[in-house]
Enzyme design. Structure first.
Site, short mmCIF file in Angstrom:
data_model
loop_
_atom_site.label_atom_id
_atom_site.label_comp_id
_atom_site.label_asym_id
_atom_site.label_seq_id
_atom_site.Cartn_x
_atom_site.Cartn_y
_atom_site.Cartn_z
N GLY A 14 19.00 69.41 90.23
CA GLY A 14 17.91 70.50 89.76
C GLY A 14 16.68 70.06 90.30
N GLY A 16 13.80 71.93 90.22
CA GLY A 16 12.72 72.74 89.70
C GLY A 16 11.38 72.19 89.16
N VAL A 18 10.79 70.67 86.74
CA VAL A 18 10.95 69.29 85.98
C VAL A 18 11.60 68.38 87.24
CG1 VAL A 18 12.24 67.90 84.31
CG2 VAL A 18 11.21 70.12 83.48
N GLY A 19 12.66 68.60 87.70
CA GLY A 19 13.34 67.45 88.42
C GLY A 19 12.46 67.13 89.82
N ASN A 96 18.18 74.39 84.75
CA ASN A 96 18.03 75.32 83.58
C ASN A 96 18.85 75.76 82.60
OD1 ASN A 96 19.00 76.03 86.15
ND2 ASN A 96 18.98 78.13 85.77
N ALA A 229 8.69 73.33 68.93
CA ALA A 229 8.65 74.28 67.83
C ALA A 229 7.26 73.93 67.24
CB ALA A 229 9.65 74.18 66.93
N LEU A 231 4.42 72.56 68.49
CA LEU A 231 3.35 73.04 69.38
C LEU A 231 3.16 74.52 69.30
CD1 LEU A 231 3.93 70.89 72.33
CD2 LEU A 231 2.24 70.53 70.95
N CYS A 280 9.80 77.68 77.84
CA CYS A 280 10.57 76.77 77.11
C CYS A 280 10.17 77.09 75.54
CB CYS A 280 10.09 75.50 77.46
SG CYS A 280 10.88 74.87 78.82
P1 NAD Z 1 13.97 75.59 87.04
O1 NAD Z 1 14.68 76.63 86.80
O2 NAD Z 1 12.50 75.52 87.55
O3 NAD Z 1 14.86 74.40 87.97
C1 NAD Z 1 16.12 74.45 87.44
C2 NAD Z 1 17.06 74.09 88.92
O4 NAD Z 1 18.16 73.72 88.58
C3 NAD Z 1 17.11 75.34 89.77
O5 NAD Z 1 16.22 75.15 90.96
C4 NAD Z 1 18.63 75.61 89.85
O6 NAD Z 1 18.82 76.17 91.14
C5 NAD Z 1 19.02 74.27 89.58
N1 NAD Z 1 20.51 74.12 89.50
C6 NAD Z 1 21.26 75.06 88.61
N2 NAD Z 1 22.56 74.37 88.50
C7 NAD Z 1 22.46 73.41 89.38
C8 NAD Z 1 23.77 72.63 89.72
N3 NAD Z 1 24.93 72.75 89.14
N4 NAD Z 1 23.52 71.46 90.74
C9 NAD Z 1 22.24 71.40 91.10
N5 NAD Z 1 21.12 72.15 90.66
C10 NAD Z 1 21.30 73.33 89.92
O7 NAD Z 1 13.82 75.02 85.61
P2 NAD Z 1 13.04 73.65 84.92
O8 NAD Z 1 11.73 74.29 84.37
O9 NAD Z 1 13.02 72.62 85.87
O10 NAD Z 1 13.65 73.29 83.58
C11 NAD Z 1 14.82 72.36 83.70
C12 NAD Z 1 15.12 72.01 82.13
O11 NAD Z 1 14.00 71.33 81.93
C13 NAD Z 1 15.23 73.20 81.06
O12 NAD Z 1 16.14 72.73 80.37
C14 NAD Z 1 13.90 73.27 80.43
O13 NAD Z 1 14.10 73.66 79.22
C15 NAD Z 1 13.32 71.64 80.67
N6 NAD Z 1 12.08 71.30 80.56
C16 NAD Z 1 11.24 72.19 81.17
C17 NAD Z 1 9.75 71.94 81.44
C18 NAD Z 1 8.98 72.75 82.21
O14 NAD Z 1 7.55 72.59 81.95
N7 NAD Z 1 9.33 73.70 83.07
C19 NAD Z 1 9.23 71.06 80.56
C20 NAD Z 1 10.20 70.12 79.62
C21 NAD Z 1 11.54 70.49 79.86
C1 UGA Z 2 5.02 73.24 76.82
C2 UGA Z 2 4.96 71.79 76.02
O1 UGA Z 2 3.46 71.60 76.00
C3 UGA Z 2 5.32 70.39 76.99
O2 UGA Z 2 5.38 69.25 76.45
C4 UGA Z 2 6.90 70.81 77.03
O3 UGA Z 2 7.41 69.63 77.96
C5 UGA Z 2 7.24 72.04 78.03
O4 UGA Z 2 6.72 73.31 76.98
C6 UGA Z 2 8.63 72.30 77.95
O5 UGA Z 2 9.40 72.09 77.29
O6 UGA Z 2 8.83 73.28 78.82
P1 UGA Z 2 4.44 74.36 78.82
O7 UGA Z 2 4.96 75.46 78.56
O8 UGA Z 2 4.47 73.78 80.36
O9 UGA Z 2 4.43 72.98 78.26
O10 UGA Z 2 2.72 74.63 78.61
P2 UGA Z 2 1.85 74.64 77.37
O11 UGA Z 2 0.54 73.89 77.94
O12 UGA Z 2 2.40 73.87 76.38
O13 UGA Z 2 1.53 76.01 77.14
C7 UGA Z 2 2.41 76.88 76.76
C8 UGA Z 2 1.79 78.43 76.38
O14 UGA Z 2 0.87 78.39 75.40
C9 UGA Z 2 0.84 78.75 77.54
O15 UGA Z 2 1.11 80.21 77.60
C10 UGA Z 2 -0.69 78.67 77.04
O16 UGA Z 2 -1.41 79.27 77.63
C11 UGA Z 2 -0.32 78.65 75.38
N1 UGA Z 2 -1.21 77.53 74.66
C12 UGA Z 2 -1.19 76.56 74.68
C13 UGA Z 2 -2.24 78.38 73.98
O17 UGA Z 2 -2.25 79.75 73.79
N2 UGA Z 2 -2.83 77.75 73.20
C14 UGA Z 2 -3.03 76.35 73.08
O18 UGA Z 2 -3.98 75.78 72.48
C15 UGA Z 2 -1.99 75.54 74.09
#
Ligand code: NAD
Ligand code: UGA
Length: 471
Positions: A14, A16, A18-19, A96, A229, A231, A280
């Site tokens: 992945g 994305g 995060v990765g 994802n 949840a 947050l 998320c």
């Molecule tokens: P993303 O959609 O940006 O990236 C996921 C990637 O995984 C995609 O590019 C997809 O093509 C790839 N993928 C899917 N299946 C695959 C496979 N079998 N092998 C290889 N690649 C594959 O998602 P993301 O935002 O990076 O989120 C990933 C996870 O992390 C989610 O569970 C999300 O809830 C969690 N997370 C996200 C954030 C964030 O800020 N985006 C923060 C913390 C946790």
């Molecule tokens: C959130 C968490 O903050 C991360 O810790 C977590 O890892 C991540 O989700 C995840 O699991 O994906 P993110 O969604 O990237 O991060 O960004 P945030 O800063 O949390 O903002 C989320 C949404 O809430 C945005 O639309 C932001 O504008 C809004 N927000 C944030 C508010 O309306 N008020 C605030 O005080 C803070």
């Protein structure tokens, strides 16, 4: 001290939001480990490999500099998933996990098909002992699913074995690099002490030992959902209070200050806005709701449902009040939208409030001109399910949208400007110069506390500011 045990090759499934950043920071901090980030998407990997660093698939402050330092040295991006897995000592699953769109649990449960497919690919192509790390956010007990798939493929003849850890990611978009370099904590859930130590020793290259929390697998999986949840609940709480401010003459920014000084409440995450977006918060709360219902806890489910329903209401009330203030009709009116990303400093639009609000304004017949420093036209067209206004069509087409960089063109003859993302650029706009170009009466709708209300009012422009009952 570097005590990374015998982990030499790490693979992340992945590439994305995060990765990519997570492995880039790890590679920067652990120069003697090789990191490979692999993905099914050829386009995404080719963008991660772009020579021109402005073409990386995600925008994160500080990320380009790190990629420049480590890419091609100990960080590699590739589509060759099978080969990478076969050589890995440790594999992060960072794919994802969106909400299911069909079948049992549609609209509420997580779709684990990508996680499951990772487990099956790892089972087929790994060799020797592999530590599998769940980085994706998943429902509690997902590690059991991964474990079952992996264990049924353990091969005593070839010595293929696995252990599984949960290591959820807490980074926020827009501050990912900072969050990864200096995390509040690192959470590792698992049973196998050796594997836990292997992962902890990697983090100890830059994270203090006291910040590395070790729990069982299920506490780790649940803590990630619970953190999001909590947050999101704070945002719904402050948004609810903001709406009371608007009708009582209070100002939510003053209330925020007053309550935030209480150390038990704390000052963070109390910004009122157009509802939380991002991929998320909603998905993870839905996950808790699903788990609560599944385990016979309907009151718990209802409690969390309310956090989401308040958020939905917050998004919808903004488009409604724009219509109301513009004499009940916006058909054919020009409205500038400042900000389409779900927050500042990211190009991510997933669950952005701007999508729903723009769709509602378009369905009322408004012509909207969108500005965002990092979101492109293709993404907006996908989100709105509608192509931008074509150059050839006349300006009187109703319910059209376009993307525009030039603020003069955005403000010129517009009836209203609606601020939806708190990009720094908007805080420094020359409001005097631009608001003069608007049609009268002109409105600014500020859902992000960006403008100085006195400045706007002194310019003779009408202002609605979120949570402000003093206007
Ligand atoms: P993303 O959609 O940006 O990236 C996921 C990637 O995984 C995609 O590019 C997809 O093509 C790839 N993928 C899917 N299946 C695959 C496979 N079998 N092998 C290889 N690649 C594959 O998602 P993301 O935002 O990076 O989120 C990933 C996870 O992390 C989610 O569970 C999300 O809830 C969690 N997370 C996200 C954030 C964030 O800020 N985006 C923060 C913390 C946790
Ligand atoms: C959130 C968490 O903050 C991360 O810790 C977590 O890892 C991540 O989700 C995840 O699991 O994906 P993110 O969604 O990237 O991060 O960004 P945030 O800063 O949390 O903002 C989320 C949404 O809430 C945005 O639309 C932001 O504008 C809004 N927000 C944030 C508010 O309306 N008020 C605030 O005080 C803070």
């Amino acid at each position: 001290m570097n005590t990374k045990l015998d982990i030499q090759k790490i693979v992340c499934l992945g590439a994305g939001y995060v990765g990519g950043p997570t492995m880039a920071v790890m590679a920067d901090k652990c120069k003697d480990i090789e990191f490979k980030v692999v993905d099914l998407s050829k386009d995404k990997i080719s963008l991660w490999n772009s020579k021109d660093l402005t073409k990386l698939p995600i925008y994160e402050p500080g990320l380009n500099a790190i990629i420049k330092k480590v890419r091609g040295k100990n960080l590699f991006f590739s589509n060759n998933i099978e080969k990478a897995i076969s050589q890995a000592d440790m594999i992060f699953i960072s794919v994802n996990t969106p909400t299911k769109t069909s079948g049992y649990g549609a609209g509420i449960a997580s779709d684990l098909k990508w996680v499951e497919s990772c487990a099956r690919t790892i089972a087929s192509f790994s060799s020797g002992h592999t530590i599998v790390v769940e980085k994706s956010t998943v429902p509690v007990k997902t590690a059991e699913v991964i474990q079952t798939i992996l264990q049924s493929n353990q091969d005593r003849v070839d010595g293929k074995t696995f252990s599984i850890l949960s290591n959820p990611e807490f980074l926020a978009e827009g501050t990912a690099v900072k969050d990864l370099e200096n995390p509040d904590r690192v959470l590792i859930g698992g049973e196998d002490k050796y594997s836990i130590e292997c992962l902890a020793s990697i983090y100890r290259n830059w994270v203090e030992d006291k910040k590395i929390i070790k729990t069982n697998l299920w506490s780790s999986e649940l803590s990630k959902l619970a953190a999001n949840a909590f947050l999101a609940q704070r945002i719904s709480s402050i948004n609810a209070i903001g709406s009371i401010c608007e009708v009582t003459g209070a100002d939510v920014r003053e209330v925020k200050l007053a309550i935030g000084y209480d150390q038990r409440i704390g000052k963070h995450f109390l910004e009122t806005g157009p509802g939380f977006g991002g991929s998320c918060f909603k998905k993870d709360i839905l996950n808790i709701i699903y788990l609560s219902k599944y385990y016979g806890l309907p009151e718990v489910a209802k409690y969390w449902e309310q956090v989401l329903s308040l958020n939905d209401w917050q998004v919808r009330r903004i488009s409604k009040l724009v219509v109301d203030k513009l004499f009940g009709t916006i058909s054919g009116k020009k409205i500038g939208i400042l900000g389409f990303a779900f927050k500042a400093n990211t190009n991510d639009t997933r669950e952005s409030s701007a999508i729903q609000i723009s769709k509602e304004l378009l369905s009322e017949g408004a012509n909207i001109i969108i500005n965002d420093p990092k979101v492109n036209e293709k993404q907006i067209a996908k989100d709105l399910g509608k192509n931008p206004k074509s150059e050839s069509k006349n300006n009187f087409e109703q319910g059209s949208w376009s993307l525009e960089e030039d603020f003069e063109l955005i403000f010129k003859n517009s009836d209203a400007i609606l601020i939806l993302t708190d990009w720094e650029d908007y805080k420094n706009l020359n409001w005097d110069k631009y608001t003069k170009l608007m049609r009268k009466p002109s409105w600014i709708f500020d859902s992000r506390s960006v403008v100085n209300p006195k400045e706007i009012k002194d310019l003779g422009v009408k202002l609605w500011r979120i949570g402000d009952g003093t206007l």
